[in-house]
Design a protein around this motif. Structure first.
Motif, PDB file in Angstrom:
ATOM      1  N   ASP A  44       0.820  -1.211   0.000  1.00 26.43           N
ATOM      2  CA  ASP A  44       0.000   0.000   0.000  1.00 26.43           C
ATOM      3  C   ASP A  44       0.852   1.259   0.000  1.00 26.43           C
ATOM      4  OD1 ASP A  44      -2.157  -1.617   0.047  1.00 26.43           O
ATOM      5  OD2 ASP A  44      -2.615  -1.339   2.177  1.00 26.43           O
ATOM      6  N   ILE A  45       1.833   1.260   0.865  1.00 27.05           N
ATOM      7  CA  ILE A  45       2.618   2.485   1.023  1.00 27.05           C
ATOM      8  C   ILE A  45       3.490   2.728  -0.206  1.00 27.05           C
ATOM      9  CG2 ILE A  45       4.279   3.691   2.465  1.00 27.05           C
ATOM     10  CD1 ILE A  45       3.261   1.999   4.812  1.00 27.05           C
ATOM     11  N   ILE A  56      10.970   1.963   6.350  1.00 26.34           N
ATOM     12  CA  ILE A  56      10.681   0.734   7.068  1.00 26.34           C
ATOM     13  C   ILE A  56       9.831   1.043   8.297  1.00 26.34           C
ATOM     14  CG2 ILE A  56      11.701  -1.151   8.390  1.00 26.34           C
ATOM     15  CD1 ILE A  56      12.202  -1.500   5.490  1.00 26.34           C
ATOM     16  N   ALA A  57      10.145   2.156   8.930  1.00 27.65           N
ATOM     17  CA  ALA A  57       9.382   2.537  10.130  1.00 27.65           C
ATOM     18  C   ALA A  57       7.894   2.637   9.816  1.00 27.65           C
ATOM     19  CB  ALA A  57       9.904   3.866  10.661  1.00 27.65           C
ATOM     20  N   VAL A  65       3.855  -3.997  13.723  1.00 25.23           N
ATOM     21  CA  VAL A  65       5.003  -4.720  14.291  1.00 25.23           C
ATOM     22  C   VAL A  65       6.123  -3.712  14.569  1.00 25.23           C
ATOM     23  CG1 VAL A  65       4.456  -6.801  13.001  1.00 25.23           C
ATOM     24  CG2 VAL A  65       6.087  -5.153  12.055  1.00 25.23           C
ATOM     25  N   ALA A  66       7.149  -4.162  15.242  1.00 26.50           N
ATOM     26  CA  ALA A  66       8.291  -3.288  15.498  1.00 26.50           C
ATOM     27  C   ALA A  66       9.191  -3.283  14.269  1.00 26.50           C
ATOM     28  CB  ALA A  66       9.062  -3.767  16.704  1.00 26.50           C
ATOM     29  N   GLU A  67      10.008  -2.243  14.170  1.00 24.96           N
ATOM     30  CA  GLU A  67      10.884  -2.155  13.006  1.00 24.96           C
ATOM     31  C   GLU A  67      11.749  -3.398  12.839  1.00 24.96           C
ATOM     32  OE1 GLU A  67      13.032   1.561  12.200  1.00 24.96           O
ATOM     33  OE2 GLU A  67      11.819   2.455  13.790  1.00 24.96           O
ATOM     34  N   GLY A  68      12.333  -3.805  13.947  1.00 23.27           N
ATOM     35  CA  GLY A  68      13.226  -4.957  13.887  1.00 23.27           C
ATOM     36  C   GLY A  68      12.540  -6.201  13.367  1.00 23.27           C
ATOM     37  N   LYS A  77      15.491  -3.997   2.813  1.00 18.30           N
ATOM     38  CA  LYS A  77      14.417  -3.267   2.163  1.00 18.30           C
ATOM     39  C   LYS A  77      14.177  -3.764   0.730  1.00 18.30           C
ATOM     40  CE  LYS A  77      12.864   1.507   1.560  1.00 18.30           C
ATOM     41  NZ  LYS A  77      13.282   2.903   1.335  1.00 18.30           N
ATOM     42  N   ASP A  78      15.255  -4.033   0.029  1.00 19.78           N
ATOM     43  CA  ASP A  78      15.110  -4.502  -1.349  1.00 19.78           C
ATOM     44  C   ASP A  78      14.375  -5.838  -1.424  1.00 19.78           C
ATOM     45  OD1 ASP A  78      16.178  -2.360  -2.562  1.00 19.78           O
ATOM     46  OD2 ASP A  78      18.047  -3.301  -3.199  1.00 19.78           O
TER      47      ASP A  78
END
Lengths: 253, 253
Positions: A44-45, A56-57, A65-68, A77-78
């Motif tokens: 979506d984003i 990612i945040a 969920v948490a970032e980690g 990210k890729d």
DNA sequence: TTTCGAAATGAATGATATTCATTATTTCTG
DNA sequence: CAGAAATAATGAATATCATTCATTTCGAAA
């Protein structure tokens, strides 16, 4: 497919993937759900802002969920982008295959495929961009997930094309790979043109025009068409000439 | 062109661009040289590693300036990428225009354009990627620098195409914009295919195959061709007659 | 209930883009 | 030509993220 990328990512980080051996189902299911939630959030984003401007945040927040945690499911990210792309391709391929079944005749099938492709990439052009981005790193493109996804997708076109050749609708001397690249490449460029100009009629024209390159609108028909136009034109000119001649006569007398 | 982007960037940061009014030449030249050095450095590095993996620090080092200096010339990394793209397009267009002049006949010109385009994007595919990246931000794509650069480039194709139509080599019912998109889009996709398979013969095949879609090779099109020429001829005559008639009417009144 | 491995967390780290106060250079003026 | 003003250039400081990792929480098996 999403499953695959997750376990790949996890095992790549050194933790053994939980295989069907001893673990119960529910646990794996919960893991799968979370992964899907992350991909859906990312989808979506990214669709709204493009990969570069997506953090990612933000994905983590939207997925709850948490970032980690994102990095428990995706190497980086890729890789997450790849998963989003995979989801896109999966739907694209499913719709393409289903639609082709619903249409009869090579031309109708190709037209459906062209319109479906064009409308999909117009709607989700931000997703499409990631193909180029991903492309790059892959000197070993072949064998990559992207390569396979794309292969599965274009296989739908290829099958229609081959049928068309067998049925005699498509000339045998046209190499499949070139026609395929012209088809999809032409549609992608047409998308850019259409997004600058208006949409409506241009989509129809692009679909018709590109499909006609693969199955020429019966040559005799085109010739006839031309002939009809020529005839009409001749009539017009003749009438004008006649009225000019009439004027002259009127003036002279 | 590079000049433009620099002054744009500088004036955008609030400092008035030094115009030809009072300032001396040498200063501007030195500034221009430095800008060119930055673009050239960026070009090389981006070509080798892609925009994402290229850092401003590295560009600055290679260009022999401080990091901050880069931002005196370019608003941000993306703008620098644009300038690199502009340099790419400028060369591409120049070579295309020059090559077209050297070839006689529509088919030969198109083949040259196709081969030139294909080889260029294969050689500099990393530069090409930035088009997609840049594309995104531009809802106002029209009027953007990229839009103009691309327009100038494809104008070379367009001119050849129009000549081909006038000469009767290209069927009139093929819309220019679709043929253009098929031409460039098809070549771009062909590049991907070719980079996965081997190169040599595939380049030749792609060039021939795509050009043949625009100018059908088949001689049997002779009849159609004849009709096309006849149509063209009649149109010319008709227009002349009409303008003669119109003049007479105008003179008389 | 306890225990242990799997999951999840989020603060810390590292890499970069970008800014800005300061310094250097060039041009202008009297 | 000296000094002032305008331009350019610098690079340390800041801001923004991606990514890591020491710690905590959770779930199920004993």
């Amino acid at each position: 497919m999403a499953r695959l990328s997750a376990s790949t990512a996890r095992s790549a980080r050194g933790k053994p993937a939980a295989n069907g051996a001893g673990t119960k189902r529910t646990r794996r299911e919960r893991v799968a759900d979370k992964e899907d939630a992350i991909v859906a959030a990312a989808y979506d984003i990214i669709l709204a802002k493009g990969l570069a401007r997506t953090t990612i945040a933000e994905i983590a927040r939207r997925a709850g969920v948490a970032e980690g945690t994102v990095y428990l499911y995706f190497e980086n990210k890729d890789a997450l982008g790849q998963a989003v792309l995979a989801a896109f391709y999966a739907r694209l391929t499913a719709r393409a295959a289903a639609g082709v079944k619903k249409h009869a005749g090579v031309r109708a099938k190709l037209r459906f495929l062209a319109r479906h492709h064009l409308e999909s990439i117009m709607r989700e052009s931000a997703i499409l961009e990631m193909i180029a981005i991903t492309d790059r790193n892959s000197e070993a493109y072949e064998g990559s997930a992207l390569y396979r996804m794309n292969k599965d997708y274009v296989a739908v076109f290829d099958a229609v094309f081959r049928d068309g050749v067998l049925a005699g609708d498509i000339a045998k001397d046209k190499p499949l790979w070139i026609m395929r690249d012209v088809f999809f490449g032409g549609l992608e460029y047409a998308m850019r043109t259409i997004m600058v100009r208006g949409r409506k009629k241009n989509v129809d024209d692009a679909v018709a025009g590109i499909v006609d390159l693969i199955i020429p609108a019966s040559a005799p028909a085109a010739a006839e068409n031309d002939l009809a136009r020529l005839t009409g034109r001749l009539e017009t000119v003749a009438m004008k000439l006649e009225s000019v001649a009439a004027n002259k006569r009127a003036v002279r007398s």
